[in-house]
Design a protein around this motif. Structure first.
Motif, PDB file in Angstrom:
ATOM      1  N   PHE A 154       0.880  -1.391   0.099  1.00 31.76           N
ATOM      2  CA  PHE A 154       0.036  -0.111  -0.003  1.00 31.76           C
ATOM      3  C   PHE A 154       0.832   1.287  -0.113  1.00 31.76           C
ATOM      4  O   PHE A 154       0.504   2.212  -0.821  1.00 31.76           O
ATOM      5  CB  PHE A 154      -0.941  -0.126   1.216  1.00 31.76           C
ATOM      6  CG  PHE A 154      -1.816   1.239   1.256  1.00 31.76           C
ATOM      7  CD1 PHE A 154      -2.999   1.359   0.281  1.00 31.76           C
ATOM      8  CD2 PHE A 154      -1.676   2.220   2.219  1.00 31.76           C
ATOM      9  CE1 PHE A 154      -3.650   2.337   0.258  1.00 31.76           C
ATOM     10  CE2 PHE A 154      -2.585   3.305   2.094  1.00 31.76           C
ATOM     11  CZ  PHE A 154      -3.763   3.452   1.237  1.00 31.76           C
ATOM     12  N   ARG A 155       2.053   1.183   0.906  1.00 29.71           N
ATOM     13  CA  ARG A 155       2.877   2.460   0.738  1.00 29.71           C
ATOM     14  C   ARG A 155       3.437   2.653  -0.608  1.00 29.71           C
ATOM     15  O   ARG A 155       3.398   3.628  -1.001  1.00 29.71           O
ATOM     16  CB  ARG A 155       3.986   2.113   1.535  1.00 29.71           C
ATOM     17  CG  ARG A 155       5.015   3.218   1.728  1.00 29.71           C
ATOM     18  CD  ARG A 155       6.180   2.992   2.619  1.00 29.71           C
ATOM     19  NE  ARG A 155       5.620   2.557   4.167  1.00 29.71           N
ATOM     20  CZ  ARG A 155       5.601   1.539   4.754  1.00 29.71           C
ATOM     21  NH1 ARG A 155       6.353   0.550   4.101  1.00 29.71           N
ATOM     22  NH2 ARG A 155       5.337   1.357   5.885  1.00 29.71           N
ATOM     23  N   ASN A 156       4.010   1.649  -1.491  1.00 30.66           N
ATOM     24  CA  ASN A 156       4.080   1.515  -2.739  1.00 30.66           C
ATOM     25  C   ASN A 156       2.970   2.185  -3.542  1.00 30.66           C
ATOM     26  O   ASN A 156       3.330   3.212  -4.360  1.00 30.66           O
ATOM     27  CB  ASN A 156       4.685   0.492  -3.392  1.00 30.66           C
ATOM     28  CG  ASN A 156       5.000   0.207  -4.786  1.00 30.66           C
ATOM     29  OD1 ASN A 156       5.823   1.039  -5.088  1.00 30.66           O
ATOM     30  ND2 ASN A 156       4.414  -0.690  -5.413  1.00 30.66           N
ATOM     31  N   GLY A 157       1.910   1.723  -3.431  1.00 30.85           N
ATOM     32  CA  GLY A 157       0.640   2.675  -4.123  1.00 30.85           C
ATOM     33  C   GLY A 157       0.716   4.166  -3.755  1.00 30.85           C
ATOM     34  O   GLY A 157       0.375   4.889  -4.825  1.00 30.85           O
ATOM     35  N   ILE A 158       1.065   4.491  -2.347  1.00 35.49           N
ATOM     36  CA  ILE A 158       0.787   5.906  -2.091  1.00 35.49           C
ATOM     37  C   ILE A 158       2.094   6.657  -2.900  1.00 35.49           C
ATOM     38  O   ILE A 158       2.016   7.675  -3.322  1.00 35.49           O
ATOM     39  CB  ILE A 158       0.883   6.233  -0.524  1.00 35.49           C
ATOM     40  CG1 ILE A 158      -0.253   5.380   0.084  1.00 35.49           C
ATOM     41  CG2 ILE A 158       1.106   7.417  -0.386  1.00 35.49           C
ATOM     42  CD1 ILE A 158      -1.579   6.290  -0.186  1.00 35.49           C
ATOM     43  N   ASN A 159       3.125   5.789  -2.988  1.00 37.87           N
ATOM     44  CA  ASN A 159       4.424   6.648  -3.498  1.00 37.87           C
ATOM     45  C   ASN A 159       3.970   6.819  -5.051  1.00 37.87           C
ATOM     46  O   ASN A 159       4.453   7.956  -5.780  1.00 37.87           O
ATOM     47  CB  ASN A 159       5.620   5.907  -3.383  1.00 37.87           C
ATOM     48  CG  ASN A 159       6.111   5.705  -1.784  1.00 37.87           C
ATOM     49  OD1 ASN A 159       5.756   6.923  -1.272  1.00 37.87           O
ATOM     50  ND2 ASN A 159       6.846   4.924  -1.559  1.00 37.87           N
ATOM     51  N   VAL A 160       3.420   5.855  -5.698  1.00 35.45           N
ATOM     52  CA  VAL A 160       3.002   5.893  -7.138  1.00 35.45           C
ATOM     53  C   VAL A 160       2.371   7.058  -7.356  1.00 35.45           C
ATOM     54  O   VAL A 160       2.423   7.948  -8.148  1.00 35.45           O
ATOM     55  CB  VAL A 160       2.625   4.536  -7.725  1.00 35.45           C
ATOM     56  CG1 VAL A 160       1.766   4.776  -8.935  1.00 35.45           C
ATOM     57  CG2 VAL A 160       3.476   3.610  -7.715  1.00 35.45           C
ATOM     58  N   ALA A 161       1.297   7.319  -6.435  1.00 32.29           N
ATOM     59  CA  ALA A 161       0.262   8.365  -6.404  1.00 32.29           C
ATOM     60  C   ALA A 161       0.949   9.660  -6.272  1.00 32.29           C
ATOM     61  O   ALA A 161       0.627  10.518  -7.222  1.00 32.29           O
ATOM     62  CB  ALA A 161      -0.802   8.220  -5.316  1.00 32.29           C
ATOM     63  N   LEU A 162       1.875   9.885  -5.479  1.00 28.83           N
ATOM     64  CA  LEU A 162       2.722  11.039  -5.240  1.00 28.83           C
ATOM     65  C   LEU A 162       3.484  11.409  -6.343  1.00 28.83           C
ATOM     66  O   LEU A 162       3.473  12.542  -6.672  1.00 28.83           O
ATOM     67  CB  LEU A 162       3.312  10.741  -3.733  1.00 28.83           C
ATOM     68  CG  LEU A 162       2.604  10.972  -2.662  1.00 28.83           C
ATOM     69  CD1 LEU A 162       3.609  10.566  -1.587  1.00 28.83           C
ATOM     70  CD2 LEU A 162       1.982  12.209  -2.493  1.00 28.83           C
ATOM     71  N   ASP A 163       4.132  10.253  -6.954  1.00 28.25           N
ATOM     72  CA  ASP A 163       4.985  10.536  -8.033  1.00 28.25           C
ATOM     73  C   ASP A 163       4.138  11.168  -9.255  1.00 28.25           C
ATOM     74  O   ASP A 163       4.502  11.905  -9.947  1.00 28.25           O
ATOM     75  CB  ASP A 163       5.516   9.405  -8.679  1.00 28.25           C
ATOM     76  CG  ASP A 163       6.902   8.962  -7.798  1.00 28.25           C
ATOM     77  OD1 ASP A 163       7.354   9.576  -6.879  1.00 28.25           O
ATOM     78  OD2 ASP A 163       7.176   7.720  -7.924  1.00 28.25           O
ATOM     79  N   SER A 164       2.953  10.459  -9.534  1.00 27.17           N
ATOM     80  CA  SER A 164       2.025  10.985 -10.665  1.00 27.17           C
ATOM     81  C   SER A 164       1.703  12.307 -10.320  1.00 27.17           C
ATOM     82  O   SER A 164       1.803  13.096 -11.363  1.00 27.17           O
ATOM     83  CB  SER A 164       1.000  10.042 -11.074  1.00 27.17           C
ATOM     84  OG  SER A 164       1.298   8.852 -11.088  1.00 27.17           O
TER      85      SER A 164
END
Length: 675
Positions: free
Chosen positions: A431-441
């Protein structure tokens, strides 16, 4: 065409339909959109099925009304459908109409027509207000008329709001929707509602007083759809339509295409022979949309296009069509209010049919997306459909492949780790990875000056609860870990410099009420919504009930199961045996005490599948009866009963109308920006 009742509805006292309304009046069960007060007035002649058949108006807690207590606006609640419609509006799409069917509508100026028009405006007014809360819109006095007319394909000038500013309808630059599967309000309260003194690394800094989620939650604002299941909810999210309209009101739905004739296989008429297909069990949340029984693809057994499976198109497709038209006509492009909001979809299931239907077209064949690496969906149906692909339009495929949509695939916890420490740890890491992907985008879009809509879906805590039950400690750790990561997301969005740096893995959520440092850069214009598709209950082995043999003898299909289907079982009788089936059901106390047996028509009359009935294409999938659980009891298949009872193993489940299943969070995080 839809199946609904335009006449006053009065269930016969003593029947399960009457019992349903009594339980809804008491609050022991929750209706998808009508409050308990509606059913408290069951004896009032002014309350009838016209309210159920019409579009429900907003609750007084959300939208002010000058109407009295006898007006329907006093009785309704916001629903997950309203959230989906408001998000569609924020992105520039028009959600489907929720009034009478086009062929049923008329222009007569009678009381019913005026009531219908008022209900139509009420539902849009409530959704506009929800969209304004999320999208920082200016709710102009003519907005209701505009949206109603837009849904009727009438010409409306959306260009100016009350203040006269252009393109100011929904100005929020970034909107983030985080859907945590199964994380109902009761789960939040049980896992975050008290401080047990445990010091855990997954607990955010504000948990000891009141959790970040609970502090920002509006727990009475949203209700789940019925049935309270993932396919019903996610299809609603994609279409902004009720389960009775979009075609997926549950799992493994039975349907059939074509009409059989005697000696079909001996006929020379190839067209007639291929048109008739055997009954299928539609499985949509899979790698491909297929028949759960035979394993054949839906396209091979009569469902040639996704629109024959999902009978309501996704609003993303409408958005693509709108944008394509505006690009073809320069004047429309100049005046368009849809903008160029980028659509970002992040989950572990990009690549299955359901996600393709709702998202996008086939892209690279990388199996796992790493942080910061973007790819289009892996070619599965639901993903493409969700984003708006119709499985045949090259124009739409080319459009969303270019600039409109991007997807990222994150990993998900494997079943063999559930119940072990590494299970919750992995779930939080992914889930942390998903949050980071969202922040990157969002960071890339912020640098370009683009606006975005980001949808992040996680199968947790649902996956843990199905395997372990609601009360397991691993479930508590997962929920607290999700909360911490969402609070970290919000902390980063509140610091534009940190967001643009791309280094935020080590950022910890700030304490509640902590003031910003003098001179600290302001955050970005982003709103975050956290919600769930449904809640959960724990089903113990003693709660698992198998249908008696004499009842099964009268059925040709029982859509039941321990993880959800058995809490709203769709029962298909053998032809002509409906009355005998009901009689036999009544002879079994274990059934009558723990379940309501409603005909599908009774469920439709009571608005369980939505306020405007059930589409004729959807009706065969519901069977003859629906068995609604009144507690933890769940109908299971014989093989499930043997497996789980022998192991004395509890399971998490959902799908009925209990408050634990129907009450879902509405956590809205809004920036404190002066723009």
């Amino acid at each position: 065409m839809s199946t609904s009742s335009p006449t006053p509805y009065r269930p016969t006292p003593g029947t399960d339909a009457h019992r349903l309304r009594s339980l809804l009046a008491s609050g022991k069960l929750l209706h998808p959109y009508l409050s308990s007060k509606y059913f408290e007035n069951d004896d009032d002649a002014s309350i009838n099925a016209n309210v159920v058949a019409g579009s429900p108006p907003p609750p007084p807690a959300t939208v002010e009304t000058t109407e009295g207590k006898d007006h329907p606006s006093f009785f309704v609640c916001d629903n997950f459908v309203d959230l989906a419609a408001s998000l569609a509006l924020c992105c520039g799409a028009s959600p489907p109409r929720h009034g009478k069917e086009e062929e049923e509508a008329n222009d007569d100026d009678d009381a019913d027509s005026r009531r219908e028009k008022a209900m139509q405006e009420n539902i849009h007014r409530r959704r506009l207000r929800l969209a304004a809360d999320i999208g920082r819109g200016c709710l102009a006095s003519n907005d209701v008329t505009s949206v109603v007319a837009d849904n009727r394909n009438e010409a409306v000038d959306h260009n100016h709001n009350r203040e006269g500013r252009t393109n100011a309808t929904y100005e929020r630059q970034h909107i983030v929707l985080i859907l945590c599967d199964g994380m109902g309000n009761s789960i939040l309260q049980s896992t975050l509602g008290h401080d047990d003194g445990e010091k855990d690394s997954t607990i955010s800094s504000s948990t000891s007083s009141q959790s970040f989620f609970l502090r920002n939650n509006q727990p009475t604002r949203l209700r789940a759809v019925f049935p309270s299941t993932t396919p019903a909810a996610l299809t609603t999210l994609a279409t902004a339509a009720w389960p009775g309209r979009h075609g997926m009101p549950g799992w493994n739905l039975r349907d059939k295409h074509g009409c059989d004739f005697p000696g079909m296989m001996e006929q020379e008429d190839e067209r007639a022979r291929t048109a008739a297909q055997p009954p299928v069990q539609l499985l949509v949340l899979s790698d491909r949309i297929r028949d759960a029984r035979s394993g054949k693809l839906a396209s091979e057994i009569g469902f040639g296009t996704w629109d024959k499976v999902f009978v309501e198109p996704p609003w993303a497709r409408k958005l693509q069509e709108k944008r394509s038209q505006s690009e073809e006509e320069p004047q429309k492009a100049k005046n368009a209010t849809t903008g160029r909001r980028r659509m970002i979809y992040i989950n572990a299931y990009n690549g299955d049919d359901y996600q393709n239907w709702s998202q996008g077209q086939n892209g690279d064949d990388t199996s796992n997306a790493q942080r910061g690496k973007r790819k289009y969906s892996d070619g599965t149906d639901f993903s493409a459909w969700f984003i708006g692909d119709d499985s045949s339009s090259a124009t739409l495929q080319n459009t969303h492949q270019s600039t409109l949509f991007e997807t990222a695939k994150i990993e998900e916890t494997s079943f063999d780790t559930l119940g072990k420490p590494e299970g919750s740890t992995s779930a939080i890491d992914y889930f942390r990875n998903g949050i980071n992907v969202a922040l990157d985008s969002i960071a890339r879009a912020e640098k370009r000056g683009d606006s975005t809509f980001t949808y992040l879906y996680t199968a947790h805590p649902d996956k843990h609860m199905h395997a372990l039950g609601v009360e397991h400690e691993e479930v508590r750790k997962v929920v607290r870990g999700i909360e911490t990561e969402v609070e970290r997301l919000w902390t980063v969005l509140g610091d534009r410099e940190a967001l643009l740096s791309g280094v935020y893995d080590g950022i910890r959520p700030t304490c509640s009420g902590e003031s910003k440092e003098v001179g600290k850069p302001s955050g970005v214009d982003a709103a975050v919504v956290v919600t769930a598709d449904h809640g959960h209950v724990t089903v113990h082995e003693d709660d698992m009930i198998e249908l008696p043999t004499d009842v099964l003898d009268l059925l040709e299909y029982a859509c039941i199961g321990v993880h959800g289907k058995g809490r709203h079982g769709y029962l298909h009788c053998r032809t002509g045996l409906q009355s005998q089936f009901r009689q036999r059901w009544q002879t079994h106390p274990e059934l009558t005490e723990h379940f309501l047996l409603l005909t599908i028509e009774e469920a439709i009359h009571n608005g369980l599948f939505g306020p405007n009935g059930v589409r004729i294409e959807v009706r065969p999938r519901l069977g003859d009866f629906v068995a609604i659980s009144l507690g933890k009891e769940t109908l299971v298949t014989p093989s499930e009963g043997e497996r789980y009872k022998r192991a004395c193993k509890c399971q998490g489940a959902h799908g009925s109308l209990l408050p634990e299943e129907m009450s879902i969070p509405f956590i809205l995080l809004q920036p404190n920006l002066e723009i």
